[in-house]
Design an enzyme around this catalytic site. Sequence first.
Site, PDB file in Angstrom:
ATOM      1  N   GLN A 175     -12.691  27.014 -23.936  1.00  0.00           N
ATOM      2  CA  GLN A 175     -13.634  26.732 -25.217  1.00  0.00           C
ATOM      3  C   GLN A 175     -14.463  26.214 -25.502  1.00  0.00           C
ATOM      4  OE1 GLN A 175     -12.937  28.846 -28.130  1.00  0.00           O
ATOM      5  NE2 GLN A 175     -14.952  28.318 -29.075  1.00  0.00           N
ATOM      6  N   SER A 201      -9.556  26.368 -31.785  1.00  0.00           N
ATOM      7  CA  SER A 201      -9.783  27.966 -31.427  1.00  0.00           C
ATOM      8  C   SER A 201      -8.332  28.478 -31.860  1.00  0.00           C
ATOM      9  CB  SER A 201     -10.392  28.352 -31.031  1.00  0.00           C
ATOM     10  OG  SER A 201     -10.038  29.747 -30.734  1.00  0.00           O
ATOM     11  N   HIS A 203      -7.364  31.168 -31.218  1.00  0.00           N
ATOM     12  CA  HIS A 203      -7.879  31.814 -29.937  1.00  0.00           C
ATOM     13  C   HIS A 203      -6.707  31.398 -28.828  1.00  0.00           C
ATOM     14  CE1 HIS A 203     -10.266  35.813 -30.217  1.00  0.00           C
ATOM     15  NE2 HIS A 203     -10.617  34.638 -31.420  1.00  0.00           N
ATOM     16  N   ASP A 210      -9.350  39.923 -30.807  1.00  0.00           N
ATOM     17  CA  ASP A 210     -10.056  40.196 -31.178  1.00  0.00           C
ATOM     18  C   ASP A 210      -9.864  41.517 -30.864  1.00  0.00           C
ATOM     19  OD1 ASP A 210     -11.469  38.034 -32.249  1.00  0.00           O
ATOM     20  OD2 ASP A 210     -12.688  37.150 -30.496  1.00  0.00           O
ATOM     21  N   GLU A 260     -15.563  37.908 -40.164  1.00  0.00           N
ATOM     22  CA  GLU A 260     -15.499  38.407 -38.933  1.00  0.00           C
ATOM     23  C   GLU A 260     -14.385  39.684 -39.012  1.00  0.00           C
ATOM     24  OE1 GLU A 260     -13.878  35.546 -36.055  1.00  0.00           O
ATOM     25  OE2 GLU A 260     -15.902  34.050 -36.737  1.00  0.00           O
ATOM     26  N   TRP A 262     -13.746  41.570 -36.513  1.00  0.00           N
ATOM     27  CA  TRP A 262     -12.957  41.943 -35.556  1.00  0.00           C
ATOM     28  C   TRP A 262     -11.904  41.676 -35.229  1.00  0.00           C
ATOM     29  CZ3 TRP A 262     -17.608  39.734 -36.447  1.00  0.00           C
ATOM     30  CH2 TRP A 262     -17.834  38.503 -35.945  1.00  0.00           C
TER      31      TRP A 262
END
Length: 288
Positions: A175, A201, A203, A210, A260, A262
Amino acid sequence: MTGPILNNKKKNKSKYIIIAIVSIVLLIAIIVIATIVNDPKKETEEQSKPNEAIEQNIDKEKQETEEEVSIDNKQEQQDEPTTPVEEDPVQETEQPKTNEGNTTVGGYIEGQPEPTEPTYIDGVLIANKKHPLPSNFAPGENKEARAAFEDMAQDAKAAGFELVAFSTYRSYEYQETLYNNYVSRDGKENADRYSARPGYSEHQTGLAFDIGEKGKEDLWLTSEFGETAAGKWLVENAHKYGFILRYPEGKENITGYMYESWHFRYLGVELATKVKASNLTLEEYLGI
Ligand SMILES: [Zn+2]
């Protein structure tokens, strides 16, 4: 008289020899001077060649960078990401496609120190713009979340959609690289609009997926995906497998992120179902 005549002849001979030697020495001196004078020229010429080569390389790199930027700009204008086949799809993740300018709302706490521990609220691991993760927090992709995704993908297939999780776990370092690239390209202010800073993030938790539809890669990372049958199916059914749409439309001020379509977050079936039923974002539901 023989002696002096001979001496004179000898003297004359010596004179010629001296003149000859001096001439040779002068000649050599001229050659040496000429060589010295010429050499720097040669060196300059030789040096200038690599410089030209370097300049050409720089120009080439500059051109390439400009091309990349123009490609990216084009994509943003067209509301389309790079297809993941060309590049790691992660690079395009989190880039806003619409509503530019709202992203600084619900932003970072400037000068916030790096935490030593991750934040759990009511047992839920949190990564948002107010609650970063430590740089050494590297759990990898969550196995339970992966299994849940596979279950969901199987049922989605039966419903007619082939789902793909094109970006899941991202390390702090990855990241960081992404973010720094965006900063050097677009400046910090712009980069903060669409890319999470390292540590911020979701993630990095290993719980963010995603998701897109196979065969419709052009809609990955676009708000349009949310308008497709697959996108709608996900919003309506993801909680049954433990996922929620993490950054819904109209909640940018609360989540700190653009809509978002996704990005899904694994919470487990029980909590995901409750959050879905509440019609609230995770931040609102947990009161953070
Ligand atoms: Zn995401």
